[in-house]
Design a protein around this motif. Structure first.
Motif, mmCIF file in Angstrom:
data_model
loop_
_atom_site.group_PDB
_atom_site.id
_atom_site.type_symbol
_atom_site.label_atom_id
_atom_site.label_comp_id
_atom_site.label_asym_id
_atom_site.label_seq_id
_atom_site.Cartn_x
_atom_site.Cartn_y
_atom_site.Cartn_z
ATOM 1 N N PHE A 1 7.634 -0.828 -7.915
ATOM 2 C CA PHE A 1 6.275 -1.282 -8.181
ATOM 3 C C PHE A 1 5.936 -0.939 -9.622
ATOM 4 O O PHE A 1 6.646 -0.167 -10.272
ATOM 5 C CB PHE A 1 5.254 -0.700 -7.189
ATOM 6 C CG PHE A 1 5.173 0.795 -7.190
ATOM 7 C CD1 PHE A 1 4.247 1.459 -7.984
ATOM 8 C CD2 PHE A 1 6.007 1.543 -6.376
ATOM 9 C CE1 PHE A 1 4.168 2.839 -7.971
ATOM 10 C CE2 PHE A 1 5.927 2.924 -6.350
ATOM 11 C CZ PHE A 1 5.000 3.574 -7.157
ATOM 12 N N LEU A 2 4.885 -1.540 -10.122
ATOM 13 C CA LEU A 2 4.506 -1.375 -11.523
ATOM 14 C C LEU A 2 3.307 -0.460 -11.680
ATOM 15 O O LEU A 2 2.397 -0.458 -10.845
ATOM 16 C CB LEU A 2 4.172 -2.738 -12.137
ATOM 17 C CG LEU A 2 5.268 -3.789 -12.109
ATOM 18 C CD1 LEU A 2 4.753 -5.097 -12.703
ATOM 19 C CD2 LEU A 2 6.496 -3.316 -12.848
ATOM 20 N N LEU A 3 3.329 0.298 -12.777
ATOM 21 C CA LEU A 3 2.181 1.091 -13.199
ATOM 22 C C LEU A 3 1.894 0.745 -14.659
ATOM 23 O O LEU A 3 2.827 0.570 -15.442
ATOM 24 C CB LEU A 3 2.472 2.591 -13.087
ATOM 25 C CG LEU A 3 2.584 3.183 -11.691
ATOM 26 C CD1 LEU A 3 2.987 4.649 -11.776
ATOM 27 C CD2 LEU A 3 1.275 3.035 -10.926
ATOM 28 N N TYR B 1 0.851 -1.180 0.000
ATOM 29 C CA TYR B 1 0.000 0.000 0.000
ATOM 30 C C TYR B 1 0.887 1.230 0.000
ATOM 31 O O TYR B 1 1.844 1.301 0.774
ATOM 32 C CB TYR B 1 -0.914 -0.013 1.233
ATOM 33 C CG TYR B 1 -1.893 1.118 1.229
ATOM 34 C CD1 TYR B 1 -3.037 1.073 0.431
ATOM 35 C CD2 TYR B 1 -1.688 2.247 2.013
ATOM 36 C CE1 TYR B 1 -3.940 2.118 0.416
ATOM 37 C CE2 TYR B 1 -2.594 3.296 2.001
ATOM 38 C CZ TYR B 1 -3.707 3.232 1.197
ATOM 39 O OH TYR B 1 -4.597 4.266 1.171
ATOM 40 N N LEU B 2 0.587 2.193 -0.855
ATOM 41 C CA LEU B 2 1.377 3.419 -0.977
ATOM 42 C C LEU B 2 0.620 4.580 -0.350
ATOM 43 O O LEU B 2 -0.569 4.777 -0.624
ATOM 44 C CB LEU B 2 1.652 3.707 -2.454
ATOM 45 C CG LEU B 2 2.387 4.993 -2.791
ATOM 46 C CD1 LEU B 2 3.817 4.963 -2.252
ATOM 47 C CD2 LEU B 2 2.408 5.196 -4.298
ATOM 48 N N GLU B 3 1.311 5.334 0.501
ATOM 49 C CA GLU B 3 0.729 6.516 1.128
ATOM 50 C C GLU B 3 1.642 7.713 0.896
ATOM 51 O O GLU B 3 2.859 7.565 0.802
ATOM 52 C CB GLU B 3 0.597 6.335 2.639
ATOM 53 C CG GLU B 3 -0.353 5.249 3.064
ATOM 54 C CD GLU B 3 -0.331 5.070 4.561
ATOM 55 O OE1 GLU B 3 -1.023 5.837 5.264
ATOM 56 O OE2 GLU B 3 0.401 4.176 5.025
ATOM 57 N N CYS B 4 1.046 8.880 0.841
ATOM 58 C CA CYS B 4 1.787 10.133 0.750
ATOM 59 C C CYS B 4 1.564 10.859 2.074
ATOM 60 O O CYS B 4 0.431 11.178 2.426
ATOM 61 C CB CYS B 4 1.263 10.952 -0.424
ATOM 62 S SG CYS B 4 2.258 12.383 -0.820
ATOM 63 N N VAL C 1 2.924 13.530 -4.653
ATOM 64 C CA VAL C 1 1.459 13.570 -4.695
ATOM 65 C C VAL C 1 0.965 12.969 -6.005
ATOM 66 O O VAL C 1 0.041 12.150 -6.025
ATOM 67 C CB VAL C 1 0.942 15.013 -4.522
ATOM 68 C CG1 VAL C 1 -0.561 15.100 -4.772
ATOM 69 C CG2 VAL C 1 1.289 15.540 -3.138
ATOM 70 N N PHE C 2 1.607 13.346 -7.108
ATOM 71 C CA PHE C 2 1.190 12.845 -8.420
ATOM 72 C C PHE C 2 1.408 11.338 -8.532
ATOM 73 O O PHE C 2 0.544 10.608 -9.028
ATOM 74 C CB PHE C 2 1.933 13.593 -9.524
ATOM 75 C CG PHE C 2 1.422 13.297 -10.897
ATOM 76 C CD1 PHE C 2 0.094 13.536 -11.229
ATOM 77 C CD2 PHE C 2 2.253 12.766 -11.860
ATOM 78 C CE1 PHE C 2 -0.388 13.253 -12.490
ATOM 79 C CE2 PHE C 2 1.783 12.478 -13.127
ATOM 80 C CZ PHE C 2 0.456 12.723 -13.448
ATOM 81 N N LEU C 3 2.543 10.845 -8.056
ATOM 82 C CA LEU C 3 2.822 9.411 -8.085
ATOM 83 C C LEU C 3 1.788 8.650 -7.256
ATOM 84 O O LEU C 3 1.288 7.602 -7.672
ATOM 85 C CB LEU C 3 4.234 9.138 -7.567
ATOM 86 C CG LEU C 3 4.715 7.701 -7.621
ATOM 87 C CD1 LEU C 3 4.721 7.192 -9.060
ATOM 88 C CD2 LEU C 3 6.104 7.590 -7.028
ATOM 89 N N HIS C 4 1.429 9.189 -6.111
ATOM 90 C CA HIS C 4 0.407 8.569 -5.264
ATOM 91 C C HIS C 4 -0.935 8.522 -5.990
ATOM 92 O O HIS C 4 -1.642 7.501 -5.968
ATOM 93 C CB HIS C 4 0.288 9.330 -3.937
ATOM 94 C CG HIS C 4 -0.696 8.736 -3.005
ATOM 95 N ND1 HIS C 4 -1.864 9.376 -2.651
ATOM 96 C CD2 HIS C 4 -0.717 7.547 -2.355
ATOM 97 C CE1 HIS C 4 -2.552 8.611 -1.828
ATOM 98 N NE2 HIS C 4 -1.884 7.502 -1.625
#
Length: 137
Positions: free
Chosen positions: A47-49, A12-15, A115-118
């Motif tokens: 991680f992958l996008l 899980y990714l958090e900013c 922020v944008f990556l999140h």
């Protein structure tokens, strides 16, 4: 600051708005108070996008503008882009892959690229859940 929480099955990714140093110090105090081991070591996380995710081209441009060694993008295949971050791995010292990874891309409390990556990660998760729901029905 970005925080990636790795569990046995996912992450899980958090900013976060705290500075990296403040957050790690608070985590160390927490571990001390509950009697838990805490290991902190320099590391990388990836991680992958999806490459067709709206905003990937903007992310590439932003990363090129920052010229930072903290974040890199690499094409994996025709469907995915790998995001690699340099930062710190925090764990209890066991050899499993459960733990936390934290990094900061700039000195700002929260950088626009974080922020944008999140946001991109959240969009990718939403798209994956729609696909999962479709296959499950």
């Amino acid at each position: 600051m970005l925080k990636l929480t790795y569990t046995e099955r996912s992450f899980y990714l958090e900013c976060l708005t705290q500075s990296l140093e403040t957050w790690v110090a608070k985590r160390a105090v927490f571990a001390l108070r509950i009697g838990e081991n805490l290991y902190v070591e320099p590391s990388t996380a990836s991680f992958l996008l999806p490459v067709d995710l709206p905003g990937i081209e903007i992310l590439k441009a932003e990363i090129n503008q920052y010229k930072s060694e903290i974040i890199t993008l690499c094409a994996c295949d025709s469907q995915y882009m790998e995001v690699t971050l340099r930062g710190f791995w925090l764990s209890n010292g066991s050899r499993d892959a459960v733990g936390l990874f934290v990094t900061t891309i700039s000195d700002a409390p929260v950088s626009p690229i974080e922020v944008f990556l999140h946001q991109l990660w959240q969009e990718a998760q939403a798209a994956n859940s729609v696909v999962s729901e479709w296959y499950d029905s």
